[in-house]
Design a protein around this motif. Structure first.
Motif, PDB file in Angstrom:
ATOM      1  N   ALA A 177       0.831  -1.206   0.000  1.00  0.00           N
ATOM      2  CA  ALA A 177       0.000   0.000   0.000  1.00  0.00           C
ATOM      3  C   ALA A 177       0.864   1.253   0.000  1.00  0.00           C
ATOM      4  O   ALA A 177       1.986   1.247   0.523  1.00  0.00           O
ATOM      5  N   PRO A 178       0.348   2.339  -0.576  1.00  0.00           N
ATOM      6  CA  PRO A 178       1.083   3.616  -0.517  1.00  0.00           C
ATOM      7  C   PRO A 178       1.115   4.144   0.913  1.00  0.00           C
ATOM      8  O   PRO A 178       0.328   3.728   1.766  1.00  0.00           O
ATOM      9  N   LYS A 179       2.015   5.063   1.160  1.00  0.00           N
ATOM     10  CA  LYS A 179       2.160   5.638   2.501  1.00  0.00           C
ATOM     11  C   LYS A 179       0.868   6.338   2.905  1.00  0.00           C
ATOM     12  O   LYS A 179       0.272   7.079   2.120  1.00  0.00           O
ATOM     13  N   SER A 180       0.425   6.085   4.134  1.00  0.00           N
ATOM     14  CA  SER A 180      -0.786   6.730   4.646  1.00  0.00           C
ATOM     15  C   SER A 180      -0.783   6.654   6.164  1.00  0.00           C
ATOM     16  O   SER A 180      -0.046   5.857   6.760  1.00  0.00           O
ATOM     17  N   ASP A 181      -1.608   7.465   6.803  1.00  0.00           N
ATOM     18  CA  ASP A 181      -1.705   7.432   8.265  1.00  0.00           C
ATOM     19  C   ASP A 181      -2.236   6.087   8.745  1.00  0.00           C
ATOM     20  O   ASP A 181      -1.779   5.549   9.764  1.00  0.00           O
ATOM     21  N   LEU A 182      -3.203   5.533   8.008  1.00  0.00           N
ATOM     22  CA  LEU A 182      -3.760   4.234   8.397  1.00  0.00           C
ATOM     23  C   LEU A 182      -2.693   3.153   8.343  1.00  0.00           C
ATOM     24  O   LEU A 182      -2.607   2.304   9.232  1.00  0.00           O
ATOM     25  N   LYS A 183      -1.873   3.192   7.319  1.00  0.00           N
ATOM     26  CA  LYS A 183      -0.803   2.205   7.186  1.00  0.00           C
ATOM     27  C   LYS A 183       0.166   2.311   8.364  1.00  0.00           C
ATOM     28  O   LYS A 183       0.579   1.293   8.933  1.00  0.00           O
ATOM     29  N   GLU A 184       0.512   3.542   8.756  1.00  0.00           N
ATOM     30  CA  GLU A 184       1.431   3.728   9.878  1.00  0.00           C
ATOM     31  C   GLU A 184       0.822   3.185  11.175  1.00  0.00           C
ATOM     32  O   GLU A 184       1.501   2.526  11.960  1.00  0.00           O
ATOM     33  N   ARG A 185      -0.454   3.469  11.387  1.00  0.00           N
ATOM     34  CA  ARG A 185      -1.109   2.975  12.601  1.00  0.00           C
ATOM     35  C   ARG A 185      -1.141   1.449  12.636  1.00  0.00           C
ATOM     36  O   ARG A 185      -0.891   0.829  13.671  1.00  0.00           O
ATOM     37  N   LEU A 186      -1.449   0.867  11.492  1.00  0.00           N
ATOM     38  CA  LEU A 186      -1.512  -0.592  11.413  1.00  0.00           C
ATOM     39  C   LEU A 186      -0.152  -1.216  11.716  1.00  0.00           C
ATOM     40  O   LEU A 186      -0.045  -2.156  12.517  1.00  0.00           O
ATOM     41  N   LEU A 187       0.900  -0.689  11.099  1.00  0.00           N
ATOM     42  CA  LEU A 187       2.239  -1.237  11.311  1.00  0.00           C
ATOM     43  C   LEU A 187       2.726  -1.006  12.739  1.00  0.00           C
ATOM     44  O   LEU A 187       3.490  -1.804  13.289  1.00  0.00           O
ATOM     45  N   PHE A 188       2.290   0.084  13.334  1.00  0.00           N
ATOM     46  CA  PHE A 188       2.593   0.357  14.739  1.00  0.00           C
ATOM     47  C   PHE A 188       2.031  -0.766  15.615  1.00  0.00           C
ATOM     48  O   PHE A 188       2.700  -1.299  16.500  1.00  0.00           O
ATOM     49  N   HIS A 189       0.796  -1.161  15.312  1.00  0.00           N
ATOM     50  CA  HIS A 189       0.144  -2.198  16.116  1.00  0.00           C
ATOM     51  C   HIS A 189       0.682  -3.590  15.807  1.00  0.00           C
ATOM     52  O   HIS A 189       0.786  -4.431  16.718  1.00  0.00           O
ATOM     53  N   THR A 190       1.031  -3.873  14.558  1.00  0.00           N
ATOM     54  CA  THR A 190       1.612  -5.193  14.274  1.00  0.00           C
ATOM     55  C   THR A 190       2.989  -5.312  14.918  1.00  0.00           C
ATOM     56  O   THR A 190       3.366  -6.385  15.387  1.00  0.00           O
ATOM     57  N   ALA A 191       3.728  -4.211  14.970  1.00  0.00           N
ATOM     58  CA  ALA A 191       5.039  -4.229  15.636  1.00  0.00           C
ATOM     59  C   ALA A 191       4.879  -4.546  17.125  1.00  0.00           C
ATOM     60  O   ALA A 191       5.667  -5.292  17.708  1.00  0.00           O
ATOM     61  N   HIS A 192       3.822  -3.996  17.713  1.00  0.00           N
ATOM     62  CA  HIS A 192       3.550  -4.309  19.125  1.00  0.00           C
ATOM     63  C   HIS A 192       3.228  -5.789  19.298  1.00  0.00           C
ATOM     64  O   HIS A 192       3.709  -6.440  20.237  1.00  0.00           O
ATOM     65  N   LYS A 193       2.419  -6.331  18.404  1.00  0.00           N
ATOM     66  CA  LYS A 193       2.054  -7.747  18.508  1.00  0.00           C
ATOM     67  C   LYS A 193       3.273  -8.647  18.364  1.00  0.00           C
ATOM     68  O   LYS A 193       3.322  -9.746  18.924  1.00  0.00           O
ATOM     69  N   ARG A 194       4.264  -8.183  17.605  1.00  0.00           N
ATOM     70  CA  ARG A 194       5.478  -8.984  17.395  1.00  0.00           C
ATOM     71  C   ARG A 194       6.570  -8.652  18.413  1.00  0.00           C
ATOM     72  O   ARG A 194       7.666  -9.196  18.357  1.00  0.00           O
ATOM     73  N   ASN A 195       6.265  -7.739  19.343  1.00  0.00           N
ATOM     74  CA  ASN A 195       7.250  -7.311  20.346  1.00  0.00           C
ATOM     75  C   ASN A 195       8.520  -6.760  19.710  1.00  0.00           C
ATOM     76  O   ASN A 195       9.626  -6.965  20.214  1.00  0.00           O
TER      77      ASN A 195
END
Length: 278
Positions: free
Chosen positions: A26-44
């Motif tokens: 996906a292109p850069k977007s605020d939603l993409k950043e939020r999603l990756l922020f949360h997946t990073a948390h899930k992966r510690n």
């Protein structure tokens, strides 16, 4: 933006690797950043979390996402501060009152949690989430009967009449409110759905003098909050005393020491009890 929407669906399905793979398309977007922020948390993944954290903006959506992460990391005061600021900006964002109430509940400030929750319940008196939280507050402040009484408003409003059987969380909490009644029937299927189900089943086994069963449930749990450290310590101590294992007693002492010596718990009653147990 279809890839990022697919990524959100993968996230909801707990497919975090697939979510990141879709988001990468996906292109850069605020939603993409939020999603990756949360997946990073899930992966510690702390480094990825920091990178995505720095990319967040002051938008309501980004701040809600940040507050959610703070809550999930047990940083309840930080989450509260964010929610309060958002509520100042929009007094009619009623759900924020529930989020703040959850934070105060987690901080063991139950009376404040109930006070804040009341404004939301005045508008949405049959909200399962809010009524359940109110019941939990009454359980902590009073007793199980008082808590169960608060849930009756849901039963009365239910069209099916079986609302407790239809909602896992309500089934779970009724077991707690009723001091472990039906724990063996209700809690095991909920172990992978409600995190507290495992802890409450451990407590049930301890009360039933079944230390080995309690140990089997908690041995692989990595504690993140004081109550989990304390419960794991109690189980290790109980099994150590039952079997004569010095190793288990030593592990219990270490767990109690971690709680009793921590800056946030050393002056609390549980913290002092832990130090006394060492």
């Amino acid at each position: 933006n279809i890839p990022v929407y697919k990524a959100c669906c993968c996230y909801a399905l707990q497919q975090y690797k697939e979510a990141e793979e879709e988001a990468a398309k996906a292109p850069k977007s605020d939603l993409k950043e939020r999603l990756l922020f949360h997946t990073a948390h899930k992966r510690n993944d702390e480094s990825a979390m920091m990178a995505h954290h720095q990319a967040l903006t002051d938008s309501r959506e980004d701040q809600l996402g940040l507050a959610a992460i703070q809550y999930l990391r047990s940083h309840f005061q930080e989450a509260t501060d964010i929610y309060k600021q958002l509520l100042v900006d929009d007094r009619e964002h009623w759900a924020l009152n529930v989020y703040i109430a959850f934070c105060y509940y987690k901080l063991d400030i139950y009376d404040v949690a109930l006070e804040i929750l009341s404004s939301y319940l005045a508008k949405y008196p049959h909200s399962i989430t809010a009524v359940n939280l109110k019941a939990c507050g009454h359980y902590q402040l009073y007793n199980g009967k008082a808590a169960e009484q608060e849930l009756r408003v849901l039963q009365q409003a239910s069209s099916s009449g079986n609302i407790f059987q239809e909602h896992d969380l309500l089934q779970h909490n009724l077991v707690v409110f009723r001091n472990g009644e039906n724990a063996i029937q209700v809690l095991p299927p909920l172990l992978d759905i409600i995190p507290e189900a495992r802890l409450n089943l451990v407590i049930y086994h301890l009360r039933s003098d079944e230390a080995q069963e309690a140990f089997n449930l908690i041995k692989d749990l990595e504690p993140t909050v004081p109550r989990e450290y304390i419960l794991k310590g109690v189980v290790f101590a109980a099994l150590g005393q039952r079997t004569g294992s010095r190793e288990h007693v030593r592990m219990a002492q270490q767990l109690f020491q971690l709680v009793g010596a921590s800056a946030s718990e050393c002056d609390t009653i549980p913290g002092r009890q832990c130090m006394a147990s060492c």
